[in-house]
Motif scaffolding. Structure first.
Motif, PDB file in Angstrom:
ATOM      1  N   ILE A  11       0.590  -0.992  -0.295  1.00 30.95           N
ATOM      2  CA  ILE A  11       0.049   0.451  -0.120  1.00 30.95           C
ATOM      3  C   ILE A  11       1.089   0.976   0.079  1.00 30.95           C
ATOM      4  N   LEU A  12       1.981   1.676   0.926  1.00 37.44           N
ATOM      5  CA  LEU A  12       2.569   2.301   1.057  1.00 37.44           C
ATOM      6  C   LEU A  12       3.381   2.389  -0.640  1.00 37.44           C
ATOM      7  N   ILE A  13       3.885   1.547  -0.741  1.00 38.88           N
ATOM      8  CA  ILE A  13       4.356   1.612  -2.478  1.00 38.88           C
ATOM      9  C   ILE A  13       3.715   2.402  -3.528  1.00 38.88           C
ATOM     10  N   ILE A  14       2.425   1.963  -3.182  1.00 40.70           N
ATOM     11  CA  ILE A  14       1.894   1.896  -4.542  1.00 40.70           C
ATOM     12  C   ILE A  14       1.126   3.648  -4.164  1.00 40.70           C
ATOM     13  N   PHE A  15       1.291   3.652  -2.751  1.00 41.74           N
ATOM     14  CA  PHE A  15       0.949   5.292  -2.310  1.00 41.74           C
ATOM     15  C   PHE A  15       2.191   6.363  -3.219  1.00 41.74           C
ATOM     16  N   LEU A  16       3.339   6.038  -2.465  1.00 44.23           N
ATOM     17  CA  LEU A  16       4.368   6.888  -3.312  1.00 44.23           C
ATOM     18  C   LEU A  16       4.477   6.794  -4.703  1.00 44.23           C
ATOM     19  N   LEU A  17       4.438   5.938  -5.839  1.00 41.34           N
ATOM     20  CA  LEU A  17       3.805   6.359  -7.078  1.00 41.34           C
ATOM     21  C   LEU A  17       3.404   6.926  -7.833  1.00 41.34           C
ATOM     22  N   SER A  18       1.828   6.464  -6.964  1.00 31.79           N
ATOM     23  CA  SER A  18       0.806   7.408  -7.297  1.00 31.79           C
ATOM     24  C   SER A  18       1.143   8.318  -7.244  1.00 31.79           C
ATOM     25  N   LEU A  19       1.487   9.240  -6.642  1.00 32.39           N
ATOM     26  CA  LEU A  19       2.213  10.762  -5.687  1.00 32.39           C
ATOM     27  C   LEU A  19       2.862  10.833  -6.465  1.00 32.39           C
ATOM     28  N   PHE A  20       4.009  10.184  -7.313  1.00 32.85           N
ATOM     29  CA  PHE A  20       4.723  10.612  -8.421  1.00 32.85           C
ATOM     30  C   PHE A  20       4.874  10.801  -9.418  1.00 32.85           C
ATOM     31  N   ILE A  21       4.040  10.338  -9.952  1.00 28.19           N
ATOM     32  CA  ILE A  21       3.064  10.043 -11.174  1.00 28.19           C
ATOM     33  C   ILE A  21       2.284  11.559 -10.938  1.00 28.19           C
ATOM     34  N   LYS A  22       1.661  12.079  -9.647  1.00 23.39           N
ATOM     35  CA  LYS A  22       0.965  12.666  -9.983  1.00 23.39           C
ATOM     36  C   LYS A  22       1.406  14.361 -10.084  1.00 23.39           C
ATOM     37  N   LEU A  23       3.110  14.370  -9.175  1.00 23.67           N
ATOM     38  CA  LEU A  23       3.768  15.575  -9.178  1.00 23.67           C
ATOM     39  C   LEU A  23       4.666  15.195 -10.895  1.00 23.67           C
ATOM     40  N   PHE A  24       4.839  14.277 -11.260  1.00 25.72           N
ATOM     41  CA  PHE A  24       5.951  14.635 -12.122  1.00 25.72           C
ATOM     42  C   PHE A  24       5.337  13.877 -13.731  1.00 25.72           C
ATOM     43  N   GLY A  25       4.559  13.019 -13.900  1.00 26.58           N
ATOM     44  CA  GLY A  25       3.978  12.359 -15.304  1.00 26.58           C
ATOM     45  C   GLY A  25       3.067  12.715 -15.872  1.00 26.58           C
ATOM     46  N   GLY A  26       2.183  12.444 -14.515  1.00 23.37           N
ATOM     47  CA  GLY A  26       0.624  12.272 -15.181  1.00 23.37           C
ATOM     48  C   GLY A  26       0.388  13.319 -15.573  1.00 23.37           C
ATOM     49  N   LYS A  27      -1.229  14.047 -15.450  1.00 21.56           N
ATOM     50  CA  LYS A  27      -2.310  15.379 -15.310  1.00 21.56           C
ATOM     51  C   LYS A  27      -1.975  15.472 -13.812  1.00 21.56           C
ATOM     52  N   GLY A  28      -1.346  16.179 -14.164  1.00 26.69           N
ATOM     53  CA  GLY A  28      -0.699  17.107 -12.103  1.00 26.69           C
ATOM     54  C   GLY A  28      -2.110  18.614 -12.633  1.00 26.69           C
ATOM     55  N   SER A  29      -1.797  19.501 -11.608  1.00 32.22           N
ATOM     56  CA  SER A  29      -2.609  20.116 -11.640  1.00 32.22           C
ATOM     57  C   SER A  29      -1.727  21.040 -12.614  1.00 32.22           C
ATOM     58  N   ARG A  30      -0.653  21.437 -13.347  1.00 32.01           N
ATOM     59  CA  ARG A  30      -0.025  22.115 -14.176  1.00 32.01           C
ATOM     60  C   ARG A  30      -1.190  22.036 -15.955  1.00 32.01           C
ATOM     61  N   SER A  31      -1.574  20.762 -15.842  1.00 30.46           N
ATOM     62  CA  SER A  31      -2.105  20.509 -17.549  1.00 30.46           C
ATOM     63  C   SER A  31      -3.649  20.346 -16.861  1.00 30.46           C
ATOM     64  N   SER A  32      -4.312  20.068 -15.770  1.00 29.33           N
ATOM     65  CA  SER A  32      -5.955  21.226 -15.446  1.00 29.33           C
ATOM     66  C   SER A  32      -5.835  22.256 -15.927  1.00 29.33           C
ATOM     67  N   GLU A  33      -5.196  22.774 -15.075  1.00 25.82           N
ATOM     68  CA  GLU A  33      -5.063  24.318 -15.037  1.00 25.82           C
ATOM     69  C   GLU A  33      -4.732  24.940 -16.852  1.00 25.82           C
ATOM     70  N   ASN A  34      -4.701  24.463 -17.505  1.00 26.91           N
ATOM     71  CA  ASN A  34      -4.470  24.918 -18.910  1.00 26.91           C
ATOM     72  C   ASN A  34      -5.114  24.143 -19.985  1.00 26.91           C
ATOM     73  N   SER A  35      -5.502  22.825 -19.256  1.00 30.07           N
ATOM     74  CA  SER A  35      -6.911  22.140 -20.557  1.00 30.07           C
ATOM     75  C   SER A  35      -8.122  23.640 -20.455  1.00 30.07           C
ATOM     76  N   ASN A  36      -8.688  24.452 -19.972  1.00 29.61           N
ATOM     77  CA  ASN A  36      -9.482  25.507 -20.486  1.00 29.61           C
ATOM     78  C   ASN A  36      -8.461  26.316 -21.215  1.00 29.61           C
ATOM     79  N   LEU A  37      -7.737  26.571 -21.848  1.00 26.97           N
ATOM     80  CA  LEU A  37      -7.077  27.499 -22.482  1.00 26.97           C
ATOM     81  C   LEU A  37      -7.244  27.246 -24.267  1.00 26.97           C
ATOM     82  N   ARG A  38      -7.287  27.928 -25.107  1.00 26.02           N
ATOM     83  CA  ARG A  38      -7.563  27.710 -26.268  1.00 26.02           C
ATOM     84  C   ARG A  38      -6.308  26.860 -27.145  1.00 26.02           C
ATOM     85  N   THR A  39      -6.281  26.151 -27.675  1.00 28.31           N
ATOM     86  CA  THR A  39      -4.994  25.860 -28.618  1.00 28.31           C
ATOM     87  C   THR A  39      -5.394  26.010 -29.812  1.00 28.31           C
ATOM     88  N   GLN A  40      -3.988  25.887 -30.901  1.00 25.01           N
ATOM     89  CA  GLN A  40      -3.800  25.827 -32.179  1.00 25.01           C
ATOM     90  C   GLN A  40      -2.644  25.240 -32.541  1.00 25.01           C
TER      91      GLN A  40
END
Length: 138
Positions: A11-40
């Motif tokens: 359980i500890l390994i799964i928690f640390l792995l999910s925290l690592f993915i959320k902070l560095f590799g996955g869809k973190g807070s930065r990508s959710s902030e930019n998700s409503n911005l218009r792109t081209q």
């Protein structure tokens, strides 16, 4: 007893792995902030944010530029003026500076950019900024 340590360790390994993915590799807070911005797609084919040509603020998907298109409406090339986006027109937000992308001089609150609108038949419309009244005197 070993099974309890193994259970809590996994359980500890799964928690640390999910925290690592959320902070560095996955869809973190930065990508959710930019998700409503218009792109081209840019000239090089990469995605980039749609920005206001006057203040360079990224536009959200529900924000539009204030502009005027002049007649005749049935031509392929029309004259157009751009006043700004909701961040810089009619009243600029604190810290937002209005400047011409061609000459770099400041644009007054009642100032605008001169542009040309190309109405393409099979592709999206294209806008080319010509400049402000200072750098495009005719």
């Amino acid at each position: 007893m070993e099974y309890i340590f193994l259970f809590f360790g996994s359980i500890l390994i799964i928690f640390l792995l999910s925290l690592f993915i959320k902070l560095f590799g996955g869809k973190g807070s930065r990508s959710s902030e930019n998700s409503n911005l218009r792109t081209q797609k840019g000239e090089d084919g990469k995605l980039e944010f749609v920005r206001c040509p006057i203040c360079s603020t990224p536009l959200a998907k529900d924000e539009n530029l204030h502009s005027r298109i002049f007649r005749p409406m049935d031509t392929a090339d029309q004259r157009m003026t751009v006043q700004g986006c909701p961040h810089c027109y009619p009243v600029p937000e604190p810290g937002v500076k209005r400047s011409c992308p061609v000459c770099g001089k400041p644009i007054e609150l009642d100032g605008e950019l001169l542009a040309r609108l190309f109405n393409r038949t099979k592709e999206k419309k294209h806008v080319m900024i010509v400049g402000c009244k200072n750098c495009n005197k005719r």
